[in-house]
Design an enzyme around this catalytic site. Structure first.
Site, PDB file in Angstrom:
ATOM      1  CB  SER A 154      66.993 -69.571 -31.515  1.00  0.00           C
ATOM      2  OG  SER A 154      67.299 -70.771 -32.146  1.00  0.00           O
ATOM      3  CG  ASP A 321      63.438 -69.445 -39.010  1.00  0.00           C
ATOM      4  OD1 ASP A 321      63.999 -70.484 -39.403  1.00  0.00           O
ATOM      5  OD2 ASP A 321      63.567 -68.973 -37.870  1.00  0.00           O
ATOM      6  CG  HIS A 351      66.916 -69.473 -37.089  1.00  0.00           C
ATOM      7  ND1 HIS A 351      65.761 -69.463 -36.332  1.00  0.00           N
ATOM      8  CD2 HIS A 351      67.926 -69.722 -36.214  1.00  0.00           C
ATOM      9  CE1 HIS A 351      66.060 -69.711 -35.071  1.00  0.00           C
ATOM     10  NE2 HIS A 351      67.365 -69.858 -34.964  1.00  0.00           N
TER      11      HIS A 351
HETATM   12  N1  HSE Z   1      73.319 -68.088 -35.274  1.00  0.00           N
HETATM   13  C1  HSE Z   1      72.653 -68.376 -34.064  1.00  0.00           C
HETATM   14  C2  HSE Z   1      71.489 -69.210 -34.409  1.00  0.00           C
HETATM   15  C3  HSE Z   1      70.959 -70.167 -33.420  1.00  0.00           C
HETATM   16  O1  HSE Z   1      69.619 -69.886 -33.192  1.00  0.00           O
HETATM   17  C4  HSE Z   1      73.601 -68.985 -33.058  1.00  0.00           C
HETATM   18  O2  HSE Z   1      74.698 -69.374 -33.470  1.00  0.00           O
HETATM   19  O3  HSE Z   1      73.318 -69.015 -31.873  1.00  0.00           O
END
Ligand code: HSE
Ligand code: ACO
Length: 371
Positions: A154, A321, A351
């Site tokens: 991410s 996702d 995701h």
């Molecule tokens: N759950 C993750 C997702 C973000 O990509 C976070 O809070 O960093």
């Protein structure tokens, strides 16, 4: 959280190392006279510095990728990083820095300026490229000329990709999980709604709220919006359906607050959890940094930028996702020389699957690290 001026909301166990990487002029022109970068490490750096692996956290993540001696509490990529794991800390020297602008030990909006006041609204707009430039200075200080691999998911994936594009000579392998070449219009849209939730909180005060009540309601709302995008309808239906929370009854009274459905209680809990550990200004800064992610900006577009990447690529995605669609990862893999496809994590949760089920792609990652 009132009348308190923390330099960081970092884990209280003192497991972090923090280095001064000097002044920084941000990509968009702001300047800080001094920046600190916090990090944790695992394993030992080889005398020739050849076994270093950089692991980069997602939006609300921290430096604690795996348990270590200083902090035995499990980390957020425990399934991938540790002794005997795909990123084997008996072999690799793993470095995990906290991103500039956040609240896990590196300089952020709650950090003090030279007069001792929190930067607050004066903290410069920060980009993924700022993060990477400062991490390179950390690498310099650690004596690491070239990383064997840079990995992240991410926002961590965006940072890893920027590393490969910004410093081709310093990255032998790059692992990008659940992230494309640039943030899409929909990702920018979700980010904007979250930022607006915080900025419209009556306690936000333009970002200078540190000596009063914090905009907790706004941050909680931002997390609710985000968390829905991190999960799926399938998971919510199977997990909560239309069940009521405990003995609460959504139809039990005509007055508010009414009883909650289970899924509402779950979101309230997720909001409370984040509010207890995150600075709203940091949330805005990092959210906007990720929304601005575009490896092709100023480089003739994504295809041209990615053609120049020399690192051996490893691209991974979660099949369900709905925020970072697997199609984006397929496109990234097509553009990155030598990627040869996407390593797919199969998970019903969306995701967040890159955090909960990374072990599914541990073996191909271990192989790729052999380069
Ligand atoms: N759950 C993750 C997702 C973000 O990509 C976070 O809070 O960093
Ligand atoms: C403290 C730190 O330093 S965290 C720093 C590292 N963090 C990161 O890297 C961020 C990334 N991590 C995450 O986003 C998450 O931890 C994930 C995605 C990996 C896992 O999400 P989780 O929230 O732990 O899992 P999940 O969605 O199953 O939720 C479980 C929680 O919901 C609660 N819950 C479940 N159903 C309900 C309900 N009906 N009502 C209220 N709460 C509920 C559980 O009790 C549990 O609470 P807890 O986390 O306080 O124990």
């Amino acid at each position: 959280m009132t009348a308190q001026v923390p330099t960081t909301t970092v884990r209280p166990d003192g497991a972090l190392a923090v280095v001064d990487v000097g002044a920084h002029t941000f990509e968009t022109g702001g300047r800080l006279p001094q920046v600190s970068i916090a990090y944790e490490t695992w394993g030992e750096l080889a005398p020739d510095g050849s076994n270093a692996v950089l692991v980069l956290h997602a939006l609300t993540g921290d430096t604690h990728v795996a348990a270590n001696e200083a902090d035995p509490e499990a980390g957020w990529w425990e399934g991938l990083v540790g002794p005997g794991r795909a990123v084997d800390t008996d072999r690799w020297f793993v470095v995990s820095p906290a991103m500039i602008g956040g609240c896990y030990g590196s300089t952020g909006p709650a950090s003090a300026d030279p007069q001792g006041r929190p930067w607050g609204s004066r903290f410069p707009y920060t980009t993924i490229r700022d993060s990477v430039q400062l991490e390179a200075r950390l690498a310099d200080q650690l004596g690491i000329e070239r990383f064997h691999a840079v990995l992240g998911g991410s926002m961590g994936g965006a940072r890893a990709l920027e590393w490969a594009a910004s410093f081709p000579d310093r990255v032998a392998g790059v692992g990008v999980f659940s992230c494309g070449a640039e943030s899409t219009a929909e990702q920018i849209a979700f980010a904007q709604a979250q930022v607006a939730a915080i900025e419209n909180d009556p306690h936000y005060d333009g970002g200078d709220y540190y000596t009063g009540p914090w905009p907790e309601a706004g941050l909680g709302l931002a997390r609710r919006i985000a968390h829905i995008t991190y999960r799926t309808e399938t998971e919510f239906s199977a997990r909560f359906g239309r069940e009521h929370q405990g003995d609460e009854d959504p139809f039990g009274s005509s007055r508010r607050p009414r009883g909650r459905f289970q899924v509402e209680s779950y979101l309230d809990h997720q909001a409370r959890k984040l509010v207890s550990r995150f600075d709203p200004n940091a949330y805005i800064l990092l959210t906007e940094a990720l929304a601005g992610h575009d490896v092709g900006r100023g480089r003739g577009g994504a295809a041209a930028a990615l053609r120049q990447v020399t690192a051996t690529p490893f691209v991974a995605a979660v099949d369900s996702d709905r925020l970072y669609h697997p199609e984006q990862s397929h496109r990234l893999a097509e553009l990155l020389p030598g990627a040869g496809g996407v390593h797919m994590i199969s998970s019903p949760i969306g995701h967040d699957g890159f955090l909960t089920s990374p072990d599914q792609i541990a073996e191909p990652l271990r192989e790729t690290l052999r380069l």
